[in-house]
Write a protein that holds these residues in place. Structure first.
Motif, mmCIF file in Angstrom:
data_model
loop_
_atom_site.group_PDB
_atom_site.id
_atom_site.type_symbol
_atom_site.label_atom_id
_atom_site.label_comp_id
_atom_site.label_asym_id
_atom_site.label_seq_id
_atom_site.Cartn_x
_atom_site.Cartn_y
_atom_site.Cartn_z
ATOM 1 N N LYS A 118 -8.674 -2.060 42.588
ATOM 2 C CA LYS A 118 -10.276 -1.416 42.512
ATOM 3 C C LYS A 118 -10.364 -0.682 43.833
ATOM 4 O O LYS A 118 -11.083 0.409 43.784
ATOM 5 C CB LYS A 118 -11.223 -2.370 42.047
ATOM 6 C CG LYS A 118 -11.042 -2.884 40.869
ATOM 7 C CD LYS A 118 -11.942 -4.191 40.741
ATOM 8 C CE LYS A 118 -11.933 -4.854 39.180
ATOM 9 N NZ LYS A 118 -12.658 -5.914 38.984
ATOM 10 N N GLU A 119 -10.169 -1.255 44.841
ATOM 11 C CA GLU A 119 -10.562 -0.567 46.108
ATOM 12 C C GLU A 119 -9.483 0.811 46.411
ATOM 13 O O GLU A 119 -9.934 1.636 46.893
ATOM 14 C CB GLU A 119 -10.152 -1.690 47.270
ATOM 15 C CG GLU A 119 -10.394 -1.049 48.685
ATOM 16 C CD GLU A 119 -10.079 -1.859 49.952
ATOM 17 O OE1 GLU A 119 -10.212 -1.548 51.119
ATOM 18 O OE2 GLU A 119 -9.629 -3.241 49.584
ATOM 19 N N CYS A 131 -8.424 2.662 43.899
ATOM 20 C CA CYS A 131 -9.306 3.480 43.101
ATOM 21 C C CYS A 131 -10.519 4.272 43.677
ATOM 22 O O CYS A 131 -10.817 5.274 43.499
ATOM 23 C CB CYS A 131 -9.461 2.847 41.707
ATOM 24 S SG CYS A 131 -8.192 2.610 40.413
ATOM 25 N N SER A 132 -10.945 3.194 44.335
ATOM 26 C CA SER A 132 -12.484 3.621 44.911
ATOM 27 C C SER A 132 -11.925 4.821 46.206
ATOM 28 O O SER A 132 -12.890 5.759 46.466
ATOM 29 C CB SER A 132 -13.241 2.653 45.886
ATOM 30 O OG SER A 132 -14.404 2.983 46.406
ATOM 31 N N ASN A 133 -10.991 4.521 46.939
ATOM 32 C CA ASN A 133 -10.521 5.628 47.770
ATOM 33 C C ASN A 133 -10.218 6.820 47.198
ATOM 34 O O ASN A 133 -10.726 7.918 47.640
ATOM 35 C CB ASN A 133 -9.287 5.055 48.607
ATOM 36 C CG ASN A 133 -9.843 3.752 49.586
ATOM 37 O OD1 ASN A 133 -8.665 3.448 50.205
ATOM 38 N ND2 ASN A 133 -10.931 3.561 49.625
ATOM 39 N N ARG A 144 -11.236 8.071 44.382
ATOM 40 C CA ARG A 144 -12.488 8.639 43.823
ATOM 41 C C ARG A 144 -13.396 9.384 44.842
ATOM 42 O O ARG A 144 -13.796 10.429 44.556
ATOM 43 C CB ARG A 144 -13.325 7.479 42.889
ATOM 44 C CG ARG A 144 -14.497 7.916 42.172
ATOM 45 C CD ARG A 144 -15.257 6.874 41.620
ATOM 46 N NE ARG A 144 -14.392 6.129 40.901
ATOM 47 C CZ ARG A 144 -14.140 6.489 39.700
ATOM 48 N NH1 ARG A 144 -14.472 7.598 38.922
ATOM 49 N NH2 ARG A 144 -13.110 5.725 38.747
ATOM 50 N N ARG A 145 -13.311 8.691 45.904
ATOM 51 C CA ARG A 145 -14.134 9.426 47.094
ATOM 52 C C ARG A 145 -13.476 10.180 47.725
ATOM 53 O O ARG A 145 -14.094 11.119 48.432
ATOM 54 C CB ARG A 145 -14.897 8.034 47.975
ATOM 55 C CG ARG A 145 -15.999 7.319 47.187
ATOM 56 C CD ARG A 145 -16.411 6.316 48.007
ATOM 57 N NE ARG A 145 -15.558 5.172 48.409
ATOM 58 C CZ ARG A 145 -15.081 5.025 49.657
ATOM 59 N NH1 ARG A 145 -15.644 5.951 50.701
ATOM 60 N NH2 ARG A 145 -14.114 4.278 50.040
ATOM 61 N N SER A 205 -10.399 3.509 53.169
ATOM 62 C CA SER A 205 -11.211 2.220 53.565
ATOM 63 C C SER A 205 -11.434 2.151 54.898
ATOM 64 O O SER A 205 -10.242 2.476 55.804
ATOM 65 C CB SER A 205 -10.250 0.932 53.184
ATOM 66 O OG SER A 205 -10.442 0.919 51.403
ATOM 67 N N ALA A 246 -8.669 8.428 39.443
ATOM 68 C CA ALA A 246 -9.328 7.301 39.465
ATOM 69 C C ALA A 246 -9.501 6.606 38.275
ATOM 70 O O ALA A 246 -9.069 5.488 38.232
ATOM 71 C CB ALA A 246 -10.336 7.224 40.590
ATOM 72 N N GLU A 298 -7.731 3.185 36.557
ATOM 73 C CA GLU A 298 -8.531 2.142 36.531
ATOM 74 C C GLU A 298 -8.358 1.771 34.900
ATOM 75 O O GLU A 298 -8.327 0.708 34.497
ATOM 76 C CB GLU A 298 -10.085 2.460 36.374
ATOM 77 C CG GLU A 298 -10.625 2.453 37.773
ATOM 78 C CD GLU A 298 -12.001 2.729 37.986
ATOM 79 O OE1 GLU A 298 -12.683 3.267 37.176
ATOM 80 O OE2 GLU A 298 -12.662 2.358 39.162
#
Length: 590
Positions: A230-231, A233-235, A237-238, A242, A266, A270
């Motif tokens: 999840k982290e 994917c967040s990286n 996406r943005r 991190s 992302a 997911e």
């Protein structure tokens, strides 16, 4: 050394060497002896002679304890020529997970070149059998460990670290990997793993091969991915890394590929990870993958079912046979099933000899007769042998400690299956339980618990002689299929596993159990993450994360404390093992 080796030229080199195995071996022996004849070690035996007859009759067969004083002297500032003529540039440190304690081995520039050349030969073989493997990138998880200095000033590190920090790796391999070299050279294993995973996801459509040195590392990577997808994917996406990633090399190298938001990628990752089952997830994440490249022979075989579940039908390839003593063999049939994997020892890499291994008690046998050491071309089909090597790095008639079985031939060179480590066994009374024998019992138990949706994450063993009679202990980390959580356990299921393992062990063990000179086998279930903690402990002592193998027999007190501090349940065999065919009691319920 050739900078690259084509498929055709690499295969021709191997064909020539295996056809002329005897001649190549004689040449290698003469080269090693003439080069090192006047070293302190060899001169005491050979007295200026370098012929094979003198070598065979005068130079003793030794193990690590015999040569350790010479290596320690080099570490303590004495010149290299006490055991080899060439200058030692570093000392390599074994993982210590096979024999229990790390070993130091000399490393020279030419040995590093020799290993690089061997890796080029290996690549030519795998490229011959897997189409298109040279048309993309490898997601190969590789890790280094910080080096320490010996009193002489020589750097001491793992052999893999020595290779990864060398110009050889940068020149011949680094561009083939999805991992930027800075992420591989990051000494923080968590940051390194995270950034290598992120790099591979960002380049998912270029990946043609997924792997690690050992199957255990790849399984560990999947568990890491379960906790961090999840982290990641967040990286993606943005388009931002991190904040906890602090290594400058990782930050700079990721900035080159994580340079803009990518919500589509992302979302795709997911969706894959949110699926009900992770079966085949490697193939789903990296759809162009053609094979899984990791050693899954020997003690790594227990990870095969888990890797097969995750890899979606991709072939598991164990490309080579290597040790601290050298890169020794190549799998010339890389697409064979893991259970059929065999290695052809490369005649130019070392001079090979073999000590026959017999089913009778080896200690008693050695008292009665002298066991003849045989050459590479004189081994017998179906026979097991302990490998003895004479190398370019100052090891002469050195017992590696591996037991190999002759399974066939490639031209005039025999092919071997790795059976076990000689020194990895359990013993309390008169019995000896070898690593491969325990592994067979574990396989039966894993099949049994699989019917209850239980998955064995990892295991090791020990003996407990604090009580009379002493007994075997198995440490198990279990999880429910499809979950990383520790499961609720039924005592009857784990007790049945104790019996299943015992029933698969040798006659002497079972007779000792029935005679009450060995107590009931015990399984101690440990909490989630225990074997990661065991690896972290080993790494903190100097092991490489890439080279780490879960030891199948624990004797080190500190390691036992780690395991015992995380025990959540203890279960004992409730039946005496007999002599009948094993029958599972499948009617037991959770």
């Amino acid at each position: 050394m050739e900078p690259t080796i084509s498929i055709e030229s690499g295969w021709k080199i191997l064909e020539d060497m295996t056809i002329n195995a005897y001649q190549t071996q004689q040449h290698v022996l003469v080269e090693i002896l003439t080069q090192n004849l006047h070293t302190e070690y060899l001169s005491q035996f050979l007295n200026g002679h370098f012929d094979k007859e003198h070598f065979k009759t005068k130079v003793p067969v030794v193990d690590y304890e015999d040569i350790k004083p010479y290596i320690q002297r080099i570490a303590n500032e004495e010149p290299s020529n006490i055991i080899l003529a060439e200058t030692v540039t570093a000392l390599t440190r074994s993982s210590g997970t096979s024999a229990g304690q790390p070993k130091l081995m000399p490393l020279t520039d030419s040995e590093l070149d020799r290993r690089t050349y061997g890796r080029c030969l290996i690549s030519s073989v795998i490229n011959k059998f897997v189409d298109g493997l040279d048309q993309g990138k490898r997601m190969q998880l590789l890790f280094v460990r910080p080096e320490i200095k010996a009193p002489s000033g020589l750097p001491t590190r793992s052999i893999l670290t020595s290779y990864l920090i060398s110009k050889n790796f940068e020149k011949h391999e680094s561009s083939l990997h999805t991992s930027p070299i800075a992420t591989i050279l990051c000494s923080d294993s968590k940051q390194s793993m995270y950034c290598q995973m992120l790099s591979a996801l960002l380049q998912r459509n270029e990946v043609v091969c997924v792997g690690s040195v050992f199957g255990s590392t790849l399984v560990q990577a999947i568990r890491f991915f379960e906790d961090h997808w999840k982290e990641l994917c967040s990286n993606i996406r943005r388009g931002q890394l991190s904040a906890w990633i602090s290594d400058t090399g990782c930050i700079n190298s990721l900035s080159m590929i994580l340079n803009k938001p990518n919500p589509e990628l992302a979302d795709l990752i997911e969706d894959i990870c949110n699926a009900k089952s992770w079966e085949g997830i490697i193939k789903k994440l990296w759809p162009g993958t053609k094979c899984i490249d990791a050693i899954v022979t020997g003690s790594m075989a227990q990870y095969i079912p888990m890797l097969e579940f995750y890899c979606g039908g991709l072939p598991l390839v164990s490309k080579y046979y290597s040790s601290s003593e050298g890169l020794l063999g190549i799998n010339l049939k890389p697409l064979s099933k893991p259970c059929d994997t065999c290695y052809t020892l490369v005649p130019s890499m070392a001079y090979f000899e073999f000590l026959p291994v017999h089913e009778t008690n080896e200690e008693e046998r050695s008292k009665k007769e002298v066991i003849e050491v045989v050459d590479l071309v004189n081994v017998k089909l179906g026979q097991c042998y302990e490998l003895v090597v004479t190398t370019f790095i100052g090891l002469y008639r050195y017992k590696v400690g591996d037991i190999l079985k002759v399974t066939g031939y490639h031209n005039n060179a025999p092919q071997f299956q790795f059976v076990r480590r000689k020194d990895a066994f359990l013993s309390i009374d008169s019995e000896k339980t070898a690593e491969d024998e325990l592994a067979e019992g574990m396989l039966q138990a894993k099949l049994f618990v699989g019917q209850f949706q239980l998955q064995l994450v990892d295991y090791t063993s020990a003996v407990d002689i604090s009580l009379i009679p002493g007994h075997y202990i198995l440490f198990w980390e279990l999880k429910m299929e499809g979950s990383s959580k520790s499961p609720e356990l039924s005592p009857s299921i784990i007790e049945e596993c104790c019996y299943i393992v015992e029933q698969s062990l040798n006659f002497v063990y079972r007779a000792s159990r029935m005679g009450n000179s060995i107590g009931p086998l015990e399984i101690r279930v440990v909490k989630h993450g225990t074997f990661d903690a065991l690896m972290d402990f080993s790494v903190s002592k100097g092991s490489s994360g890439s080279q780490y193998k879960t030891p199948r027999c624990i004797k080190l007190e500190e390691a036992l404390k780690i395991l015992n501090s995380r025990v959540v349940g203890r279960y004992f065999s409730q039946q005496l093992p007999g002599y009948k065919t094993l029958k599972w009691k499948l009617n037991k319920s959770m």
